[in-house]
Scaffold this motif. Structure first.
Motif, short mmCIF file in Angstrom:
data_model
loop_
_atom_site.label_atom_id
_atom_site.label_comp_id
_atom_site.label_asym_id
_atom_site.label_seq_id
_atom_site.Cartn_x
_atom_site.Cartn_y
_atom_site.Cartn_z
N SER A 65 0.85 -1.19 0.00
CA SER A 65 0.00 0.00 0.00
C SER A 65 0.88 1.24 0.00
CB SER A 65 -0.90 0.03 1.24
OG SER A 65 -0.13 0.26 2.41
N GLY A 66 0.25 2.38 -0.21
CA GLY A 66 0.98 3.64 -0.12
C GLY A 66 1.45 3.92 1.30
N THR A 67 0.62 3.53 2.26
CA THR A 67 0.98 3.70 3.66
C THR A 67 2.23 2.89 4.00
OG1 THR A 67 -1.38 3.93 4.14
CG2 THR A 67 0.07 3.57 6.02
N LEU B 145 5.40 4.44 2.61
CA LEU B 145 5.94 5.50 3.47
C LEU B 145 6.70 4.91 4.66
CD1 LEU B 145 2.82 7.81 3.36
CD2 LEU B 145 5.13 8.53 2.67
N THR C 96 -2.52 16.94 5.30
CA THR C 96 -2.34 15.76 4.46
C THR C 96 -3.21 14.64 5.01
OG1 THR C 96 -0.71 14.11 3.66
CG2 THR C 96 -0.33 15.04 5.84
N PHE C 97 -3.23 13.52 4.31
CA PHE C 97 -3.92 12.33 4.80
C PHE C 97 -3.13 11.75 5.96
CE2 PHE C 97 -5.00 7.68 4.03
CZ PHE C 97 -6.23 7.76 4.64
N ALA D 156 -2.18 8.94 6.73
CA ALA D 156 -1.18 7.90 6.42
C ALA D 156 0.24 8.46 6.49
CB ALA D 156 -1.44 7.30 5.05
N THR D 157 0.40 9.73 6.09
CA THR D 157 1.73 10.34 6.08
C THR D 157 2.35 10.29 7.47
OG1 THR D 157 0.84 11.88 4.42
CG2 THR D 157 2.98 12.42 5.38
N VAL E 46 4.68 16.45 1.03
CA VAL E 46 3.55 15.76 0.38
C VAL E 46 3.13 16.61 -0.81
CG1 VAL E 46 1.20 14.89 0.69
CG2 VAL E 46 2.80 14.89 2.63
N ASP F 181 6.10 12.08 -0.33
CA ASP F 181 4.79 11.42 -0.41
C ASP F 181 4.16 11.83 -1.73
OD1 ASP F 181 2.15 10.60 -0.27
OD2 ASP F 181 1.93 11.02 1.86
N ALA G 246 1.74 10.07 -3.21
CA ALA G 246 0.52 9.25 -3.34
C ALA G 246 -0.52 9.91 -4.25
CB ALA G 246 -0.07 8.97 -1.97
N GLN G 247 -0.54 11.24 -4.28
CA GLN G 247 -1.54 11.93 -5.11
C GLN G 247 -0.91 12.55 -6.36
OE1 GLN G 247 -3.54 14.76 -2.53
NE2 GLN G 247 -4.15 13.18 -1.06
N SER H 6 1.07 5.47 -4.12
CA SER H 6 -0.09 4.67 -3.73
C SER H 6 -0.84 4.26 -4.98
CB SER H 6 -1.02 5.49 -2.84
OG SER H 6 -2.29 4.85 -2.74
N LYS I 153 -6.61 6.70 -6.81
CA LYS I 153 -5.44 7.50 -7.19
C LYS I 153 -5.29 7.54 -8.71
CE LYS I 153 -4.79 8.34 -2.95
NZ LYS I 153 -3.83 7.92 -1.95
C1 LIG Z 1 -3.64 7.76 -0.43
C2 LIG Z 1 -2.59 8.43 0.34
C3 LIG Z 1 -1.67 7.72 1.14
C4 LIG Z 1 -1.81 6.27 1.48
O1 LIG Z 1 -1.96 5.40 0.43
P1 LIG Z 1 -2.71 3.99 0.64
O2 LIG Z 1 -2.32 3.26 -0.61
O3 LIG Z 1 -4.16 4.27 0.73
O4 LIG Z 1 -2.15 3.34 1.84
C5 LIG Z 1 -0.64 8.42 1.73
N1 LIG Z 1 -0.52 9.75 1.58
C6 LIG Z 1 -1.39 10.47 0.86
C7 LIG Z 1 -1.18 11.94 0.73
C8 LIG Z 1 -2.47 9.84 0.23
O5 LIG Z 1 -3.34 10.57 -0.47
#
Ligand SMILES: *Cc1c(COP(=O)(O)O)cnc(C)c1O
Length: 374
Positions: free
Chosen positions: A59-61, A64, A85-86, A88-89, A131, A157, A159-160, A181, A186
């Protein structure tokens, strides 16, 4: 007319034959975890991002967290990042035993303000974690300068922001590691979870390969405490198909953003997203700002919803104000730009298959509620 935020069914309809063939190929092969499909995708992604290595993870999480660990971040370390940010960061930072240190954002791009970073560097600072929010690249020139001056690691980061560039260079390729991610929503989305770390550092790549697969290079021989965080072959095969369409999709996203910018120009109290000089935006999200506070923003969202138009707030509460980070000791007023953004942002539908009719309907619906200032 129903207009979703994103339309993955429409996307599938356009690539069904390719996807179905790829999925059948993997199922017939009997190889599902890592393997040749993932290796091929890793090479294609490294080439796309302009890095020498890419490591697929779950995963993106996880991307990181594993990237932070591979860069040596651990207990006692501080990692400077954005409060806007989300989660997860910062989850990734905390899960490494390190402490997130927030720095306010730029009012225009809503990204970590590079001019504020330096004053928060301490003896404990180990890394910067910018991010690229919504798909707009951070000012990586200034962030890398600060990092070099203080000997800090940089984990991006992305992810976006897959496909976004800063000064002609892809995000993810500036720092020690770039985290992607493949969450379905995404820009490049799997049919499930998936993530990746891209890097130009062979040692970081090697550590990531070990960490993602139970801490070993050879099955049943373990060098470090690791994780089960692997990209699976079905997702890799799907993503390889989609990667072939990515540049066209990104172009379409930019066209839609341009149409929105035209349609929403000169509306009092609505600010459309800027793209600063040197930046190419990936437009994972098209996020306007509505003046007048959260109530007014939420009223616009409700108005859109009553016309069948989806919208979303990324994010309604900045991270320094979240219950989970109470013990970090931040308080309201700590980061005025982030707190203003949480009251103002509204993300509108944007996806490559979006029709001109749907764009117009969204613009008209906004104009019907917010009077034109001209
Ligand atoms: C989606 C996202 C993540 C996490 O990605 P996952 O694949 O959902 O774990 C981390 N950081 C940002 C900024 C995100 O938008």
């Amino acid at each position: 007319m129903q207009i979703p935020l994103t339309d993955l069914a429409a996307q599938y309809a356009g690539i069904k034959d390719e996807i179905d063939e790829a999925v059948r190929r993997v199922i017939s092969s009997g190889s599902f975890i890592l393997g040749p499909e993932v290796e091929a995708f890793e090479q294609e992604m490294a080439a796309y991002c302009g890095t020498s290595h890419a490591v697929g993870v779950a995963s993106g999480t996880d991307a990181l967290q594993l990237a932070l660990l591979a860069c040596g971040v651990g207990p006692g370390d501080e990692v400077i990042t954005t409060p806007f940010t989300f989660i997860a960061t910062t989850e990734a930072i905390v899960n490494c035993g390190a402490t997130p240190v927030f720095v306010d954002i730029e009012p225009e791009t809503l990204n970590l303000d590079p001019s504020l970073v330096e004053q928060h560097v301490t003896q404990r600072t180990k890394a910067l974690l910018p991010v690229h929010l919504y798909g707009h690249p951070c000012d990586m020139t200034r962030i890398m300068e600060t990092a070099r001056r203080h000997g800090l690691k940089v984990i991006e980061d992305c992810a976006q922001a897959l496909g976004a560039t800063w000064m002609g260079q892809r995000v993810g390729s500036f720092g020690d590691a770039g985290c992607l991610s493949f969450f379905p929503g995404k820009v490049l989305g799997a049919y499930g979870d998936g993530g990746m770390v891209v890097t130009n550092d062979a040692d970081v790549a090697e550590r990531l390969r070990i960490l993602r697969n139970h801490g070993g290079r050879v099955k049943y021989y373990h060098e470090v405490n690791g994780f089960n965080s692997r990209l699976d072959a079905l997702q890799a095969a799907v993503l390889r198909v989609k990667l072939g369409h990515l540049d066209g999709w990104l172009e379409r996203r930019r066209d839609i953003a341009a149409a929105y910018a035209d349609g929403l120009a000169n509306i009092e109290d609505i600010t459309t997203p800027i793209v600063v000089d040197g930046a190419v935006h990936a437009f994972n999200y098209y996020t306007i700002r509505v003046a007048g506070g959260a109530q007014r923003r939420d009223a616009l969202a409700a108005h859109l919803k009553s016309h069948g138009i989806a919208s979303a707030v990324y994010y309604p509460l900045a991270l320094h104000l979240q219950v989970v980070y109470r013990q970090l000791g931040y308080s309201p007023g700590g980061f005025p730009c982030a707190e203003q953004a949480q009251e103002a942002v509204l993300s509108l539908p944007i996806y490559p298959e979006m029709t001109a009719l749907a764009i117009d309907a969204t613009v008209d619906s906004i104009r019907a509620m917010v009077p034109d200032s001209t």
